[in-house]
Design a protein around this motif. Structure first.
Motif, PDB file in Angstrom:
ATOM      1  N   SER A 229       7.733   1.194 -20.055  1.00  0.00           N
ATOM      2  CA  SER A 229       7.803   0.944 -18.606  1.00  0.00           C
ATOM      3  C   SER A 229       6.750   1.760 -17.866  1.00  0.00           C
ATOM      4  O   SER A 229       6.565   2.941 -18.154  1.00  0.00           O
ATOM      5  CB  SER A 229       9.190   1.334 -18.088  1.00  0.00           C
ATOM      6  OG  SER A 229       9.179   1.378 -16.679  1.00  0.00           O
ATOM      7  N   ASP A 230       6.109   1.126 -16.872  1.00  0.00           N
ATOM      8  CA  ASP A 230       5.182   1.863 -16.006  1.00  0.00           C
ATOM      9  C   ASP A 230       5.936   2.607 -14.921  1.00  0.00           C
ATOM     10  O   ASP A 230       5.349   3.374 -14.164  1.00  0.00           O
ATOM     11  CB  ASP A 230       4.204   0.884 -15.324  1.00  0.00           C
ATOM     12  CG  ASP A 230       3.165   0.380 -16.305  1.00  0.00           C
ATOM     13  OD1 ASP A 230       2.979   1.018 -17.356  1.00  0.00           O
ATOM     14  OD2 ASP A 230       2.559  -0.677 -16.012  1.00  0.00           O
ATOM     15  N   ASN A 231       7.248   2.353 -14.828  1.00  0.00           N
ATOM     16  CA  ASN A 231       8.025   2.974 -13.747  1.00  0.00           C
ATOM     17  C   ASN A 231       8.774   4.225 -14.200  1.00  0.00           C
ATOM     18  O   ASN A 231       9.360   4.924 -13.379  1.00  0.00           O
ATOM     19  CB  ASN A 231       9.050   1.972 -13.198  1.00  0.00           C
ATOM     20  CG  ASN A 231       8.342   0.754 -12.645  1.00  0.00           C
ATOM     21  OD1 ASN A 231       7.348   0.897 -11.933  1.00  0.00           O
ATOM     22  ND2 ASN A 231       8.805  -0.433 -12.998  1.00  0.00           N
ATOM     23  N   VAL A 253       3.755  12.115 -16.509  1.00  0.00           N
ATOM     24  CA  VAL A 253       3.093  10.841 -16.229  1.00  0.00           C
ATOM     25  C   VAL A 253       4.028  10.149 -15.239  1.00  0.00           C
ATOM     26  O   VAL A 253       5.216   9.960 -15.533  1.00  0.00           O
ATOM     27  CB  VAL A 253       2.924   9.985 -17.498  1.00  0.00           C
ATOM     28  CG1 VAL A 253       2.246   8.656 -17.152  1.00  0.00           C
ATOM     29  CG2 VAL A 253       2.121  10.735 -18.556  1.00  0.00           C
ATOM     30  N   VAL A 254       3.508   9.832 -14.054  1.00  0.00           N
ATOM     31  CA  VAL A 254       4.397   9.298 -13.018  1.00  0.00           C
ATOM     32  C   VAL A 254       3.960   7.881 -12.627  1.00  0.00           C
ATOM     33  O   VAL A 254       2.789   7.518 -12.778  1.00  0.00           O
ATOM     34  CB  VAL A 254       4.425  10.213 -11.764  1.00  0.00           C
ATOM     35  CG1 VAL A 254       4.844  11.629 -12.122  1.00  0.00           C
ATOM     36  CG2 VAL A 254       3.086  10.213 -11.037  1.00  0.00           C
ATOM     37  N   PRO A 255       4.896   7.079 -12.114  1.00  0.00           N
ATOM     38  CA  PRO A 255       4.511   5.767 -11.579  1.00  0.00           C
ATOM     39  C   PRO A 255       3.603   5.973 -10.361  1.00  0.00           C
ATOM     40  O   PRO A 255       3.738   6.984  -9.658  1.00  0.00           O
ATOM     41  CB  PRO A 255       5.839   5.143 -11.161  1.00  0.00           C
ATOM     42  CG  PRO A 255       6.914   6.054 -11.638  1.00  0.00           C
ATOM     43  CD  PRO A 255       6.321   7.359 -11.978  1.00  0.00           C
ATOM     44  N   GLU A 256       2.748   5.021 -10.122  1.00  0.00           N
ATOM     45  CA  GLU A 256       1.732   5.168  -9.063  1.00  0.00           C
ATOM     46  C   GLU A 256       2.322   5.601  -7.710  1.00  0.00           C
ATOM     47  O   GLU A 256       1.775   6.520  -7.072  1.00  0.00           O
ATOM     48  CB  GLU A 256       0.948   3.844  -8.980  1.00  0.00           C
ATOM     49  CG  GLU A 256      -0.376   3.925  -8.271  1.00  0.00           C
ATOM     50  CD  GLU A 256      -0.204   3.886  -6.764  1.00  0.00           C
ATOM     51  OE1 GLU A 256      -1.048   4.493  -6.077  1.00  0.00           O
ATOM     52  OE2 GLU A 256       0.770   3.268  -6.292  1.00  0.00           O
ATOM     53  N   PRO A 257       3.467   5.038  -7.265  1.00  0.00           N
ATOM     54  CA  PRO A 257       3.970   5.428  -5.933  1.00  0.00           C
ATOM     55  C   PRO A 257       4.417   6.895  -5.841  1.00  0.00           C
ATOM     56  O   PRO A 257       4.653   7.386  -4.738  1.00  0.00           O
ATOM     57  CB  PRO A 257       5.176   4.501  -5.717  1.00  0.00           C
ATOM     58  CG  PRO A 257       5.031   3.406  -6.704  1.00  0.00           C
ATOM     59  CD  PRO A 257       4.270   3.951  -7.863  1.00  0.00           C
TER      60      PRO A 257
END
Ligand SMILES: Cc1ncc(COP(=O)(O)O)c(C=O)c1O
Length: 390
Positions: A229-231, A253-257
């Protein structure tokens, strides 16, 4: 004077988190050593080996170069890029370096992740037994840890059914898992991790994956949540595989938002992560051959314990999949693991951690051994325990 201070200063309710019981074991071990005894330390969860020589050389060079200044809040860009490359090298997963954030150990990562994702009162599911600071940091931040009791039946992991049952009772905002886990040393299989992430994301529950023991997997390869998951928020550290506990350096490593919120938080809370440690961490990746040799040592230690402890009398323990822990059931001998660990230390000079630190109720029948020491120590520990239990 002290009375006046006590009247004036009232510690906050949120600071009232429990201490580590293992500290008492460590203090008792120190007393034995001060009196000339030789203690085999299997209580503290840290590698006995030093950081990779490449990391130490990079730190020397950075120190010799003179000025140690603040760095970018999210970390030195070349280190963030190097960590991103690690995901491609180790897992075949491409990661945008912009999503990598350097932190003060994974401990710093938890604070940032919880602050960025949750508000006071939010409920976050975690497994029992589990690493105590998960629940204590959440409590200190005003969140509610929801303790999910895991058993052998689910390989000591939270399942989608368990998660959804807790969510139906009162909605959850997040779930945090660790694999390989502390204290159990057990790992989630890739399909189990996949199913749990799917279930969480289907209900809008944020997923946090503590991957600090990645690299130290023996039973099967540890799966990273970044692939699934990217989230998901990934928390990792240089403390364990790279033997850099005292350098206090890790990453997320975090989701973009979440990039900008975490940047704002870290900028205010810490400005940046220690510069010398960042220089060392980047070079640590060039020392992987040394760290693989250290890992082989853990594998040998694991073998010695798996073979020797049942003969010595501890014949029930959880799957010893990864990390450097073995969680042994001592109910046959005692239903008070704290008293049992103390007596074992006094009478055999082998120090282990009582399970109550990790699971206040069922931990009364477990103790945790850390096998990050030498093979000679493992052999001797098994012998001492065998003589004691005979
Ligand atoms: C499961 C787990 N997560 C996180 C940590 C914190 O490690 P650090 O802050 O050194 O990265 C530990 C330390 O023992 C741990 O066992």
């Amino acid at each position: 004077m002290l009375d006046a201070a006590r009247r004036l200063i009232t510690p906050s309710a949120r600071s009232d988190v429990p201490p580590f019981m293992v500290m008492d074991v460590m203090a008792a071990a120190a007393r034995i050593e001060a009196a000339g005894g030789r203690v085999i330390h299997m209580e503290v969860g840290q590698p006995a080996d030093p950081a990779p020589s490449t990391a130490i050389a990079a730190a020397h060079a950075a120190l010799a170069a003179g000025r140690i200044s603040y760095t970018e809040t999210l970390g030195i860009p070349s280190l963030r890029a190097r960590i991103a490359r690690h995901y491609a090298d180790a897992y075949g997963v491409p990661i945008d370096p912009a999503r990598v954030i350097v932190t003060t150990g994974s401990s710093g990562g938890f604070i940032l992740a919880f602050l960025a994702l949750f508000d006071p009162g939010d409920r976050v599911a975690i497994a029992l037994p589990g690493y105590p600071p998960y629940r204590h940091i959440l409590t200190a931040l005003g969140c509610e840890p929801v303790l999910i009791e895991c058993t052998q039946a689910t390989r000591w992991a939270i399942t989608p059914d368990m998660l959804l049952a807790a969510h139906r009772q009162t909605p959850l905002k997040g779930v945090l898992i660790g694999s390989p886990a502390n204290p159990t040393g057990t790992m989630m299989t890739a399909p189990a991790l996949h199913d749990l992430i799917d279930a969480a994301e289907g209900e809008g529950i944020a997923f946090i994956s503590d991957e600090i023991y990645h690299g130290l997997d023996y039973a099967f390869a540890a799966e990273t949540a970044t692939r699934l998951s990217d989230n998901a928020v990934i928390i990792n550290s240089f403390s364990k595989y790279f033997c850099m506990t005292g350098w206090r350096i890790g990453w997320m490593v975090v989701p973009e938002p979440l990039i900008r919120p975490v940047e704002r938080l870290q900028g205010n809370l810490a400005i940046s992560v220690p510069t010398l440690s960042q220089a060392a961490a980047e070079a640590a990746f060039d020392g992987r051959a040394e760290m693989e040799a250290v890992k082989h040592g853990y594998e040998e230690n694991r073998r010695i314990l798996l073979d020797g402890l049942p003969k010595a009398g501890f014949d029930k323990f959880l799957p010893v999949d990864g990390a450097f822990y073995l969680y042994a059931d001592v109910f046959r001998f005692s239903d008070d693991s704290f008293a049992f660990a103390k007596r074992m230390l006094e009478e055999t000079h082998v120090a282990a951690t009582p399970g109550v630190d990790f699971d206040p109720l069922r931990g009364k029948s477990f103790i945790r051994f850390c096998y990050a020491g030498s093979a000679a120590e493992m052999h001797e520990a098994v012998q001492r325990i065998g003589r004691w239990l005979a």
